[in-house]
Design an enzyme around this catalytic site. Sequence first.
Site, short mmCIF file in Angstrom:
data_model
loop_
_atom_site.label_atom_id
_atom_site.label_comp_id
_atom_site.label_asym_id
_atom_site.label_seq_id
_atom_site.Cartn_x
_atom_site.Cartn_y
_atom_site.Cartn_z
N ASN A 9 0.79 -1.11 -0.04
CA ASN A 9 -0.01 0.17 -0.13
C ASN A 9 0.96 1.17 0.02
O ASN A 9 1.25 1.66 1.10
CB ASN A 9 -0.85 -0.08 1.17
N ARG A 97 -2.68 -1.66 -3.37
CA ARG A 97 -3.89 -0.81 -3.39
C ARG A 97 -3.76 0.32 -4.42
O ARG A 97 -2.65 0.88 -4.55
CB ARG A 97 -3.80 -0.28 -1.76
N HIS A 185 -12.45 4.22 0.18
CA HIS A 185 -12.25 3.38 1.08
C HIS A 185 -12.98 2.19 0.83
O HIS A 185 -13.63 1.40 1.70
CB HIS A 185 -12.95 3.95 2.58
N LEU A 213 -13.96 5.75 10.07
CA LEU A 213 -13.49 7.20 10.89
C LEU A 213 -11.84 6.78 10.99
O LEU A 213 -11.39 6.20 11.90
CB LEU A 213 -13.91 7.51 11.89
N ARG A 245 -8.48 17.05 6.10
CA ARG A 245 -9.01 17.34 5.09
C ARG A 245 -10.72 17.92 5.84
O ARG A 245 -11.14 17.25 6.52
CB ARG A 245 -9.61 16.30 4.13
N GLU A 383 -8.02 -3.79 5.40
CA GLU A 383 -7.91 -3.54 3.92
C GLU A 383 -6.50 -4.49 3.35
O GLU A 383 -6.92 -4.90 2.36
CB GLU A 383 -7.66 -2.07 3.66
P1 ADP Z 1 -4.97 5.36 8.45
O1 ADP Z 1 -5.78 5.75 7.48
O2 ADP Z 1 -3.78 6.22 8.47
O3 ADP Z 1 -4.74 3.74 8.48
P2 ADP Z 1 -6.22 4.84 11.02
O4 ADP Z 1 -7.43 4.21 10.69
O5 ADP Z 1 -5.12 4.22 11.59
O6 ADP Z 1 -5.47 5.57 9.86
O7 ADP Z 1 -6.45 6.19 12.01
C1 ADP Z 1 -5.59 7.26 12.36
C2 ADP Z 1 -6.47 7.97 13.36
O8 ADP Z 1 -7.26 7.28 14.55
C3 ADP Z 1 -5.33 9.02 14.29
O9 ADP Z 1 -5.33 10.19 13.47
C4 ADP Z 1 -6.07 9.09 15.49
O10 ADP Z 1 -6.81 10.22 15.34
C5 ADP Z 1 -7.19 8.05 15.63
N1 ADP Z 1 -6.75 7.29 16.82
C6 ADP Z 1 -5.95 6.12 16.69
N2 ADP Z 1 -5.84 5.45 18.05
C7 ADP Z 1 -6.98 6.08 18.74
C8 ADP Z 1 -7.25 6.05 20.16
N3 ADP Z 1 -6.72 5.08 20.80
N4 ADP Z 1 -8.23 6.79 20.60
C9 ADP Z 1 -8.70 7.51 19.67
N5 ADP Z 1 -8.41 7.74 18.39
C10 ADP Z 1 -7.55 7.15 18.02
#
Ligand code: ADP
Length: 397
Positions: A9, A97, A185, A213, A245, A383
Amino acid sequence: MTDTILVLNAGSSSLKFESFAVESTGEGKELRSLLHGALSGIGTPHAALSVKDEKGATLADEAFAEGIADVEAAQDVVGRFFRDRQDDVRILAVGHRVVHGGLNFKAPVRIDAAILEAMTALTPLAPLHQPANLAPMRSILRRRPDLPQVACFDTAFHRGHSEIADRFAIPEWLYEDGVRRYGFHGLSYEYIASRLPAVAPRLAAGRTVVAHLGSGCSMCALDGCRSVDSTMGFTALDGIPMGTRPGQLDAGVVLYLMRQKGMSGEEIDHLLYHECGLKGLSGRTNDVRDLTSSQDPRAKLALEYFITRAAMAAAELTCFMGGIDGLVFTAGIGEHSAFVRAGIAKRLAWLGVELDEAANEAGAPLISTPASRLELRVLPTDEELMIARHTLALLEA
Ligand code: ADP
């Protein structure tokens, strides 16, 4: 000798990877994660390789003081990591990906020179992501033309949308030109849809909003596990607010930035992809952990805004489907932030949502009460596994 599938990815500043063992069982082939890692900070002075095994033990944790120039250099580092391990491993195929599949890629596809060219032609639709996604394919095709490669698209799962979901209210020629609401997504939503029959049969058969999210955020309306609408549109900027964003934004704002502020395309691009969302609103960070523990009123505003817009989007998708049976939270914020989940659930109380506070705090798979009209679930996405499944399926086909 272990047969494996390697999933790549590649983004503009990171190369994530995961290796899966292909194991034969009585019922066919199964995939088991062996290790996963990332080379982050590509093109910055903070490049680092981090690799963990399936139990989370560290296999590599290395910083590159001299930096890693581009995705191809990152690929060399990752390739060296695999060679140095001297595992008894054979890579059967590589799954990639790809953010944009345009109008024509409705399913994963085996990569050859012609397919690569067709994917390259879609670069104007995702100028930041597409070139990074394609770089590793190109170099593998050159160095190992015999190694099967498969492209899996973030847009493909949404290609069955009706015209109403697929269109903006703009003239026909732009629609024909490909200016459509593609949605993204898709690999995450496809994975969630694949899990629903086992974990939540009522949602699998019914109407579900899935909230992905993470760093990027979107929602998908699933009707009988089929995507019928998404909050994301032509690019991954649309829909609900994200880490950096803005989500849905009056197009007039972009005209204002161009005309009155004299901003260039690149400057506006940087603003919209990196300086908005939770980061822009809070003025500090996009990390929900930091925001929830902060007393700063702007941090509170950012979270309140994020939660309100997400709940409104869930209601919009509910309207599109003509009803809703459940809501599934996934990705970084969805899987880990009880605060965000509770906020969204509270704003959807009028739909008959009743949150089980204790289950939500514990991050349990089911976070609604038995009396709740809607089933609320937390379901981790995967994913990479989805890409590995597609790659194996095409390899066997
Ligand atoms: P990516 O799209 O980079 O794979 P993720 O799905 O890992 O991203 O999501 C990243 C976001 O998840 C971080 O920016 C953070 O805001 C949130 N996050 C990660 N761990 C926690 C947690 N324990 N509690 C709250 N928010 C979290």
